[in-house]
Design a protein around this motif. Structure first.
Motif, PDB file in Angstrom:
ATOM      1  N   UNK A 254      16.597  21.867  -6.129  1.00 38.95           N
ATOM      2  CA  UNK A 254      16.650  20.480  -6.587  1.00 38.95           C
ATOM      3  C   UNK A 254      16.177  19.614  -5.426  1.00 38.95           C
ATOM      4  N   UNK A 255      14.953  19.110  -5.535  1.00 47.86           N
ATOM      5  CA  UNK A 255      14.325  18.344  -4.468  1.00 47.86           C
ATOM      6  C   UNK A 255      14.024  16.933  -4.955  1.00 47.86           C
ATOM      7  N   UNK A 256      14.230  15.966  -4.063  1.00 46.57           N
ATOM      8  CA  UNK A 256      13.983  14.569  -4.396  1.00 46.57           C
ATOM      9  C   UNK A 256      12.942  14.000  -3.450  1.00 46.57           C
ATOM     10  N   UNK A 257      12.089  13.110  -3.977  1.00 44.30           N
ATOM     11  CA  UNK A 257      11.057  12.480  -3.142  1.00 44.30           C
ATOM     12  C   UNK A 257      10.813  11.073  -3.638  1.00 44.30           C
ATOM     13  N   UNK A 258      10.335  10.239  -2.742  1.00 47.66           N
ATOM     14  CA  UNK A 258      10.001   8.863  -3.070  1.00 47.66           C
ATOM     15  C   UNK A 258       8.532   8.756  -3.444  1.00 47.66           C
ATOM     16  N   UNK A 259       8.254   7.969  -4.458  1.00 46.97           N
ATOM     17  CA  UNK A 259       6.889   7.801  -4.947  1.00 46.97           C
ATOM     18  C   UNK A 259       6.162   6.767  -4.090  1.00 46.97           C
ATOM     19  N   UNK A 260       4.936   7.083  -3.716  1.00 43.40           N
ATOM     20  CA  UNK A 260       4.109   6.157  -2.954  1.00 43.40           C
ATOM     21  C   UNK A 260       3.525   5.094  -3.880  1.00 43.40           C
ATOM     22  N   UNK A 261       2.822   4.141  -3.293  1.00 38.65           N
ATOM     23  CA  UNK A 261       2.270   3.034  -4.072  1.00 38.65           C
ATOM     24  C   UNK A 261       1.260   3.498  -5.106  1.00 38.65           C
ATOM     25  N   UNK A 262       0.605   4.668  -4.861  1.00 34.08           N
ATOM     26  CA  UNK A 262      -0.368   5.184  -5.829  1.00 34.08           C
ATOM     27  C   UNK A 262       0.288   6.028  -6.918  1.00 34.08           C
ATOM     28  N   UNK A 263       1.623   6.079  -6.936  1.00 41.04           N
ATOM     29  CA  UNK A 263       2.332   6.812  -7.978  1.00 41.04           C
ATOM     30  C   UNK A 263       2.563   8.270  -7.689  1.00 41.04           C
ATOM     31  N   UNK A 264       2.247   8.722  -6.495  1.00 46.18           N
ATOM     32  CA  UNK A 264       2.324  10.154  -6.188  1.00 46.18           C
ATOM     33  C   UNK A 264       3.459  10.463  -5.228  1.00 46.18           C
ATOM     34  N   UNK A 265       4.057  11.625  -5.437  1.00 48.20           N
ATOM     35  CA  UNK A 265       5.123  12.100  -4.557  1.00 48.20           C
ATOM     36  C   UNK A 265       4.869  13.565  -4.249  1.00 48.20           C
ATOM     37  N   UNK A 266       5.102  13.968  -3.008  1.00 46.64           N
ATOM     38  CA  UNK A 266       4.845  15.344  -2.592  1.00 46.64           C
ATOM     39  C   UNK A 266       6.131  16.116  -2.361  1.00 46.64           C
ATOM     40  N   UNK A 267       6.045  17.439  -2.526  1.00 48.63           N
ATOM     41  CA  UNK A 267       7.187  18.330  -2.352  1.00 48.63           C
ATOM     42  C   UNK A 267       6.757  19.577  -1.590  1.00 48.63           C
ATOM     43  N   UNK A 268       7.678  20.108  -0.808  1.00 50.95           N
ATOM     44  CA  UNK A 268       7.459  21.391  -0.139  1.00 50.95           C
ATOM     45  C   UNK A 268       8.830  22.023   0.101  1.00 50.95           C
ATOM     46  N   UNK A 269       9.010  23.248  -0.368  1.00 54.36           N
ATOM     47  CA  UNK A 269      10.308  23.907  -0.243  1.00 54.36           C
ATOM     48  C   UNK A 269      10.109  25.419  -0.342  1.00 54.36           C
ATOM     49  N   UNK A 270      11.130  26.161   0.052  1.00 52.82           N
ATOM     50  CA  UNK A 270      11.080  27.624   0.039  1.00 52.82           C
ATOM     51  C   UNK A 270      11.856  28.169  -1.156  1.00 52.82           C
ATOM     52  N   UNK A 271      11.389  29.312  -1.666  1.00 51.69           N
ATOM     53  CA  UNK A 271      12.056  29.990  -2.784  1.00 51.69           C
ATOM     54  C   UNK A 271      12.199  31.466  -2.432  1.00 51.69           C
ATOM     55  N   UNK A 272      13.051  31.790  -1.466  1.00 55.98           N
ATOM     56  CA  UNK A 272      13.128  33.183  -0.978  1.00 55.98           C
ATOM     57  C   UNK A 272      13.515  34.190  -2.044  1.00 55.98           C
ATOM     58  N   UNK A 273      14.229  33.765  -3.080  1.00 58.78           N
ATOM     59  CA  UNK A 273      14.649  34.716  -4.113  1.00 58.78           C
ATOM     60  C   UNK A 273      13.745  34.771  -5.322  1.00 58.78           C
ATOM     61  N   UNK A 274      12.599  34.108  -5.258  1.00 58.79           N
ATOM     62  CA  UNK A 274      11.727  34.045  -6.431  1.00 58.79           C
ATOM     63  C   UNK A 274      11.076  35.385  -6.721  1.00 58.79           C
ATOM     64  N   UNK A 275      10.945  35.691  -7.981  1.00 57.69           N
ATOM     65  CA  UNK A 275      10.206  36.865  -8.441  1.00 57.69           C
ATOM     66  C   UNK A 275       8.786  36.428  -8.754  1.00 57.69           C
ATOM     67  N   UNK A 276       7.828  37.100  -8.168  1.00 55.86           N
ATOM     68  CA  UNK A 276       6.441  36.681  -8.293  1.00 55.86           C
ATOM     69  C   UNK A 276       5.861  37.089  -9.641  1.00 55.86           C
ATOM     70  N   UNK A 277       5.014  36.219 -10.167  1.00 53.81           N
ATOM     71  CA  UNK A 277       4.347  36.481 -11.452  1.00 53.81           C
ATOM     72  C   UNK A 277       3.252  37.515 -11.264  1.00 53.81           C
ATOM     73  N   UNK A 278       3.175  38.463 -12.181  1.00 55.73           N
ATOM     74  CA  UNK A 278       2.086  39.444 -12.211  1.00 55.73           C
ATOM     75  C   UNK A 278       1.998  39.978 -13.632  1.00 55.73           C
TER      76      UNK A 278
END
Length: 624
Positions: A254-278
């Motif tokens: 659950x990540x939160x970010x503030x939107x810039x004036x152009x309407x865009x918000x960026x995110x970066x986070x880790x998912x160590x337990x994720x199962x990769x798609x194949x």
């Protein structure tokens, strides 16, 4: 090296900034009001409903006359002359092509007017409303209640118009002039080897959203080693300072970010337990993107695709693409263009029965159902734009058309884990003008999305000093990640036994993908292996070709042409073709030919050798 750059990080840097109104809009998972079903239609080959007798467009007049079809007018007095009536005209089903709905329209190329009457969806005064079209072939002039909303060109990509404040509570009239005439400066151009299906071929929907809404998002695995995800969200109508929350509940994110004036918000986070798609583990995660007043929900898979030397790597592991080419056509029940998710699923199920792990979606962006089903069913996919054969390489408007279709394709499907290749062209003859055109498209594609491989179906030639050496060498290959080419040894190029002696020269340290091979066979026609058009001839061609391809250095996959027979006006031989290209390993009705089983057995052997991309990367484990 891994293809890890990300579209929204480029947006944040201003490298490809675009107004929100021009940005993609994610609609598939939203609640919508469908306008599918029966539409009234008027066939108008002389375009009497658009031009007056001096060939002046009605929609450029301040007050269009009632004779303009888009006004959807009725007689107001007994003496008024109006020479059309939608209510008394034919009906056509949407989505659907007109060619297979009315035998009089089988070969028709021209204008057909469509009209749908509807009541406004329930919405608050502050809400915004869009009318969204999945695809219309080829040019769509769109009118609402007699006023023009705009024009869209390109038969396979979505588009939409905002209609906020333009709707009546009841009795709205949505009118389209749909024109599928081919043009020398079009994309595709005049000559293709598939049917020019006209009509509103994909769904039409009304979308109600808040004044500030989640228009688009991107999410991708940016680092395989660190299991780091990078993404962005675009809010339409934002002023800056709004908060956006991005959640993947199954991973505890659950990540939160503030939107810039152009309407865009960026995110970066880790998912160590994720199962990769194949393909062997097509794990999809629920993603929720929320801001005040709006929530967008979707499902995404996390994976990486890369080219390292002559290897393809899926999640860091070698993968061989056991593919088949597919047209967006389903004729098992007499239909033409794929109309719904059920038909799309059947095509992919036939591919799965081949033991394929990959589909080449040729020669244009297919419907959104099929790429989302590929996500679910575990099929890697190649998606391409219809820059096909001989495009008008020197026409800037043609280039812009191609670029717009590329941007729409990428914008719609950039979150689909199944899509691992964007293809920019098919069998285009080398020239300076063509090289400049395609080089610009390469640069645009990388700016829009550098998380996938780029390719194009190129051509081969033979060495002048040795006719048994086939060469794949093209300036375009230097710019691409995957060296892909079509070849028809045994069909257009000599007899099938020629494949036994051909050697290949491909001077690139890149994976090699054979994007087409094959030959025609009429299902049920049997004879000697040397008798053309028989299943035995096609079967023999497949055996020899597959053995030849195994000798290519760097051979990383193949997508024979094609899954099922499909309509083409170029295929006229009575009793054999009858308007069908017969290169399918299945008939248009889904009956398997002998070549189907040759290819299936070859793929089963390939999967048994490892590197099939059918299991998750080491350490990923089974789905929870």
């Amino acid at each position: 090296m891994f293809v890890l750059c990300w579209l929204l990080s480029l947006w944040a840097a201003g490298a490809c900034a675009a107004p929100a109104s021009d940005a993609p809009m994610q609609v598939y998972t939203r609640a919508t009001q469908s306008l599918d079903g029966e539409w009234k239609a008027i066939v108008d080959p002389y375009e009497n409903g658009y031009y007056n007798y001096r060939y002046e467009p009605f929609d450029r007049q301040p007050e269009p006359p009632p004779g303009a079809f888009f006004t959807d007018s009725k007689m107001r007095t007994p003496s008024e002359l109006i020479e059309y009536d939608f209510d008394k005209s034919i009906s056509l089903q949407v989505p659907g092509d007109w060619n297979t709905q009315d035998p009089r329209l089988y070969y028709y190329e021209g204008s057909v007017w469509y009209r749908k009457k509807f009541d406004a969806p329930s919405h608050r005064p502050s809400d915004r409303v869009f009318v969204h079209f999945g695809a219309v072939n080829y040019r769509a002039d769109v009118y609402l209640n007699g006023r023009k909303l705009g024009v869209h060109e390109g038969g396979f990509t979505p588009f939409r118009f905002e209609v906020t404040g333009r709707l009546k509570d009841a009795g709205n009239s949505l009118v389209l002039k749909v024109d599928n005439k081919r043009h020398a400066d079009g994309v595709p151009t005049l000559n293709t080897d598939w049917w020019n299906y006209g009509g509103i071929t994909r769904s039409v929907e009304l979308v109600v959203v808040p004044a500030v809404f989640v228009r688009d998002y991107r999410l991708a695995l940016a680092s395989l080693e660190d299991r780091e995800v990078e993404g962005s969200v675009l809010l339409d109508g934002a002023q800056g300072g709004e908060r956006v929350v991005l959640s993947l509940p199954e991973l505890g994110i659950r990540e939160s970010a503030e939107v810039a004036a152009d309407g865009r918000a960026g995110f970066r986070f880790r998912v160590p337990g994720a199962h990769l798609w194949s393909p062997g583990n097509p794990r999809l995660y629920r993603v929720e993107i929320a801001t005040e007043g709006d929530t967008l929900v979707d499902r995404v898979g996390l994976r990486t695709i890369a080219a390292r030397g002559r290897q393809l790597l899926l999640n860091g592991e070698p993968v061989f693409l056991r593919g088949i080419s597919v047209h967006e056509e389903y004729s098992a029940d007499g239909g033409g263009r794929v109309r719904d998710a059920q038909q799309a699923r059947q095509l992919l199920q036939w591919a799965k029965e081949l033991d394929a792990n990959f589909v080449r979606l040729a020669h244009y962006p297919h419907n959104e159902h099929i790429v989302r089903l590929a996500d679910e069913m575990g099929l890697l996919a190649w998606s391409e734009i219809p820059v096909y054969w001989t495009i008008d390489w020197t026409n800037e408007a043609t280039y812009r058309n191609a670029q717009d279709q590329l941007a729409a394709m990428i914008g719609r499907d950039a979150n689909r884990a199944s899509v691992v290749v964007w293809s920019l062209a098919n069998e285009t003859p080398v020239s300076e003008a063509r090289n400049r055109f395609l080089s610009r498209l390469v640069a645009k594609a990388r700016a829009l999305d550098d998380t996938r491989l780029l390719s194009a179906a190129m051509e081969k030639h033979y060495r002048s000093d040795d006719p048994d050496v086939a060469v794949v060498e093209d300036p375009l290959a230097d710019l691409l990640d995957l060296v892909s080419f079509n070849q028809y040894i045994g069909w257009y190029d000599g007899p099938p036994e020629k494949a036994d002696r051909v050697r290949w020269e491909i001077p690139y340290d890149k994976p090699v993908f054979v994007s087409e091979f094959g030959g025609d066979a009429l299902q049920g026609l049997h004879g000697d292996a040397g008798q053309i058009w028989t299943e035995e001839f096609q079967e023999n061609l497949y055996r020899r070709t597959l053995a030849m391809l195994d000798r290519i250095e760097g051979y990383a996959g193949v997508s024979p042409w094609i899954l099922a027979d499909f309509r083409s006006p170029r295929r006229l031989l009575p009793g054999i073709q009858d308007d069908y290209n017969r290169k399918g390993v299945m008939s248009e009705k889904g009956v398997k030919k002998k070549a189907f089983f040759v290819l299936r057995d070859y793929y089963r052997g390939r999967a048994g050798q490892g590197g099939g991309g059918d299991v998750a990367a080491a350490g990923a484990g089974p789905p929870p």
